[in-house]
Design a protein around this motif. Structure first.
Motif, mmCIF file in Angstrom:
data_model
loop_
_atom_site.group_PDB
_atom_site.id
_atom_site.type_symbol
_atom_site.label_atom_id
_atom_site.label_comp_id
_atom_site.label_asym_id
_atom_site.label_seq_id
_atom_site.Cartn_x
_atom_site.Cartn_y
_atom_site.Cartn_z
ATOM 1 N N VAL A 73 0.822 -1.206 0.000
ATOM 2 C CA VAL A 73 0.000 0.000 0.000
ATOM 3 C C VAL A 73 0.856 1.255 0.000
ATOM 4 O O VAL A 73 0.515 2.256 -0.614
ATOM 5 C CB VAL A 73 -0.955 0.006 1.218
ATOM 6 C CG1 VAL A 73 -1.699 1.331 1.337
ATOM 7 C CG2 VAL A 73 -1.938 -1.151 1.109
ATOM 8 N N THR A 74 1.988 1.205 0.721
ATOM 9 C CA THR A 74 2.862 2.377 0.827
ATOM 10 C C THR A 74 4.302 2.008 0.493
ATOM 11 O O THR A 74 4.662 0.829 0.425
ATOM 12 C CB THR A 74 2.830 2.960 2.255
ATOM 13 O OG1 THR A 74 3.342 1.977 3.177
ATOM 14 C CG2 THR A 74 1.432 3.365 2.659
ATOM 15 N N GLN A 75 5.098 3.022 0.298
ATOM 16 C CA GLN A 75 6.534 2.830 0.056
ATOM 17 C C GLN A 75 7.289 3.934 0.785
ATOM 18 O O GLN A 75 6.961 5.113 0.656
ATOM 19 C CB GLN A 75 6.846 2.908 -1.439
ATOM 20 C CG GLN A 75 8.321 2.721 -1.767
ATOM 21 C CD GLN A 75 8.591 2.914 -3.248
ATOM 22 O OE1 GLN A 75 8.325 3.973 -3.807
ATOM 23 N NE2 GLN A 75 9.094 1.874 -3.900
ATOM 24 N N THR A 76 8.300 3.521 1.577
ATOM 25 C CA THR A 76 9.116 4.483 2.303
ATOM 26 C C THR A 76 10.373 4.789 1.507
ATOM 27 O O THR A 76 11.082 3.871 1.083
ATOM 28 C CB THR A 76 9.508 3.942 3.689
ATOM 29 O OG1 THR A 76 8.310 3.686 4.438
ATOM 30 C CG2 THR A 76 10.359 4.947 4.447
ATOM 31 N N ARG A 77 10.607 6.066 1.281
ATOM 32 C CA ARG A 77 11.779 6.507 0.543
ATOM 33 C C ARG A 77 12.717 7.217 1.511
ATOM 34 O O ARG A 77 12.333 8.215 2.136
ATOM 35 C CB ARG A 77 11.379 7.444 -0.596
ATOM 36 C CG ARG A 77 10.388 6.806 -1.571
ATOM 37 C CD ARG A 77 9.882 7.816 -2.584
ATOM 38 N NE ARG A 77 8.775 7.250 -3.359
ATOM 39 C CZ ARG A 77 8.013 7.957 -4.184
ATOM 40 N NH1 ARG A 77 8.263 9.262 -4.352
ATOM 41 N NH2 ARG A 77 7.018 7.392 -4.841
ATOM 42 N N LYS A 78 13.910 6.700 1.643
ATOM 43 C CA LYS A 78 14.870 7.229 2.609
ATOM 44 C C LYS A 78 15.111 8.710 2.383
ATOM 45 O O LYS A 78 15.418 9.154 1.277
ATOM 46 C CB LYS A 78 16.185 6.459 2.506
ATOM 47 C CG LYS A 78 17.162 6.775 3.622
ATOM 48 C CD LYS A 78 18.379 5.872 3.565
ATOM 49 C CE LYS A 78 19.338 6.171 4.709
ATOM 50 N NZ LYS A 78 20.532 5.278 4.679
ATOM 51 N N GLY A 79 14.957 9.470 3.468
ATOM 52 C CA GLY A 79 15.197 10.898 3.409
ATOM 53 C C GLY A 79 14.081 11.702 2.791
ATOM 54 O O GLY A 79 14.173 12.933 2.686
ATOM 55 N N SER A 80 13.000 11.024 2.375
ATOM 56 C CA SER A 80 11.909 11.725 1.705
ATOM 57 C C SER A 80 10.575 11.549 2.414
ATOM 58 O O SER A 80 9.794 12.486 2.528
ATOM 59 C CB SER A 80 11.790 11.242 0.255
ATOM 60 O OG SER A 80 10.739 11.892 -0.411
ATOM 61 N N GLY A 81 10.299 10.350 2.885
ATOM 62 C CA GLY A 81 9.034 10.099 3.570
ATOM 63 C C GLY A 81 8.355 8.841 3.076
ATOM 64 O O GLY A 81 8.947 8.034 2.352
ATOM 65 N N THR A 82 7.098 8.678 3.461
ATOM 66 C CA THR A 82 6.314 7.514 3.074
ATOM 67 C C THR A 82 5.232 7.948 2.097
ATOM 68 O O THR A 82 4.497 8.905 2.352
ATOM 69 C CB THR A 82 5.673 6.852 4.303
ATOM 70 O OG1 THR A 82 6.711 6.430 5.199
ATOM 71 C CG2 THR A 82 4.850 5.639 3.899
ATOM 72 N N TYR A 83 5.132 7.215 0.988
ATOM 73 C CA TYR A 83 4.215 7.589 -0.085
ATOM 74 C C TYR A 83 3.184 6.496 -0.338
ATOM 75 O O TYR A 83 3.468 5.303 -0.162
ATOM 76 C CB TYR A 83 4.994 7.870 -1.367
ATOM 77 C CG TYR A 83 5.867 9.102 -1.265
ATOM 78 C CD1 TYR A 83 5.435 10.325 -1.765
ATOM 79 C CD2 TYR A 83 7.110 9.036 -0.648
ATOM 80 C CE1 TYR A 83 6.226 11.453 -1.659
ATOM 81 C CE2 TYR A 83 7.915 10.166 -0.530
ATOM 82 C CZ TYR A 83 7.469 11.366 -1.041
ATOM 83 O OH TYR A 83 8.244 12.488 -0.918
ATOM 84 N N LEU A 84 2.012 6.918 -0.750
ATOM 85 C CA LEU A 84 0.926 5.994 -1.047
ATOM 86 C C LEU A 84 1.113 5.404 -2.439
ATOM 87 O O LEU A 84 1.257 6.143 -3.413
ATOM 88 C CB LEU A 84 -0.416 6.726 -0.956
ATOM 89 C CG LEU A 84 -1.680 5.870 -1.002
ATOM 90 C CD1 LEU A 84 -1.773 4.994 0.242
ATOM 91 C CD2 LEU A 84 -2.913 6.772 -1.093
ATOM 92 N N LEU A 85 1.114 4.071 -2.525
ATOM 93 C CA LEU A 85 1.233 3.412 -3.823
ATOM 94 C C LEU A 85 -0.126 3.187 -4.463
ATOM 95 O O LEU A 85 -0.283 3.271 -5.669
ATOM 96 C CB LEU A 85 1.954 2.067 -3.667
ATOM 97 C CG LEU A 85 3.424 2.118 -3.257
ATOM 98 C CD1 LEU A 85 3.979 0.706 -3.145
ATOM 99 C CD2 LEU A 85 4.236 2.923 -4.264
ATOM 100 N N ARG A 86 -1.116 2.861 -3.628
ATOM 101 C CA ARG A 86 -2.463 2.660 -4.147
ATOM 102 C C ARG A 86 -3.476 3.078 -3.079
ATOM 103 O O ARG A 86 -3.293 2.800 -1.897
ATOM 104 C CB ARG A 86 -2.693 1.211 -4.573
ATOM 105 C CG ARG A 86 -2.435 0.176 -3.511
ATOM 106 C CD ARG A 86 -2.790 -1.220 -4.038
ATOM 107 N NE ARG A 86 -2.068 -1.531 -5.247
ATOM 108 C CZ ARG A 86 -0.901 -2.137 -5.275
ATOM 109 N NH1 ARG A 86 -0.312 -2.494 -4.142
ATOM 110 N NH2 ARG A 86 -0.296 -2.404 -6.411
#
Length: 242
Positions: A73-86
């Motif tokens: 459902v989500t993806q964590t990007r180092k140094g950027s935050g957590t984003y919604l995939l769907r």
């Protein structure tokens, strides 16, 4: 009567476990995503903001985030935050899927077993519920798939798009959602199937026959054509993995 259970009440009625805070946080996040109408690619609130709003510790937030990420459902990007995939909602059914196969061949055969059950039923339902708009959508994807096949001798994402269009024609969103949870595995495979560009070539005529069966409203023939497609795929997987 009150003494009847003396001495073994604790065995019959064990104490309740502590509330699953991680699950509660995940449910709260799901509700937030739904109410905020977040879309794929949108960033979720930062850890500190979630901790302050929900009144829980960092470890609980990370546990909940880990669950959402494991579900795709989500993806964590180092140094950027957590984003919604769907996008998800409180009505979403979470079905985490994992494959623990020793080889690509075994993994594909395992997914094929699942596809066989889902796609045969989806084809039956689609043949009963399809609308004229659905038929136009399926045929559009089929034409694209066949064009790529004639040009390259194979097709990849175009094949998946055709099957997703069939799933949409069921008007039951769970069919599409179940296949989308396996999308990454299929897309990785289709980029280079066993180094063979002619993989499952023999199945392509059956896709047109499947569309014809759905258009004719014939659930039995639709199921039969789906099984023919998957039988070819299974035979090629076994043959090419030798």
């Amino acid at each position: 009567m009150s003494d009847q259970f003396a001495g073994y009440t604790s065995n019959l009625l064990p104490s309740l476990p502590a509330a699953d805070r991680g699950k509660q946080v995940m449910e709260a996040l799901t509700g937030f995503i739904e109410r905020a109408a977040l879309k794929s690619g949108d960033r979720l609130p930062a850890e500190r903001e979630l901790m302050a709003s929900l009144g829980v510790g960092r470890s609980t937030i990370r546990e909940a985030m880990g669950r959402l990420e494991a579900l795709g459902v989500t993806q964590t990007r180092k140094g950027s935050g957590t984003y919604l995939l769907r996008p998800i909602s409180t009505a979403t059914i979470h079905v985490p899927l994992t494959l623990d196969a020793a080889s690509q061949r075994d993994a594909l055969l395992q997914t094929l077993e699942v596809r066989r059950g889902i796609e045969v039923e989806a084809s039956r339902v689609a043949s009963r519920r399809r609308t004229e708009a659905d038929l136009s959508h399926i045929e559009e994807k089929l034409d694209i798939m066949e064009g790529v096949h004639l040009e390259k001798g194979s097709s990849g994402p175009e094949d998946l798009a055709f099957h997703l269009a069939v799933y949409d024609a069921t008007h039951n969103p769970l069919f599409r959602q179940l296949l989308e949870q396996m999308r990454d595995a299929f897309e990785r495979f289709w980029t280079n199937p066993f180094d063979r560009h002619d993989f499952a070539r023999r199945s392509f005529p059956f896709h047109r026959k499947l569309f014809d069966a759905i258009r004719a409203g014939d659930p039995d023939d639709a199921a039969h054509q789906t099984l023919e497609i998957l039988q070819v795929v299974e035979e090629d997987i076994v043959e090419m993995a030798r």
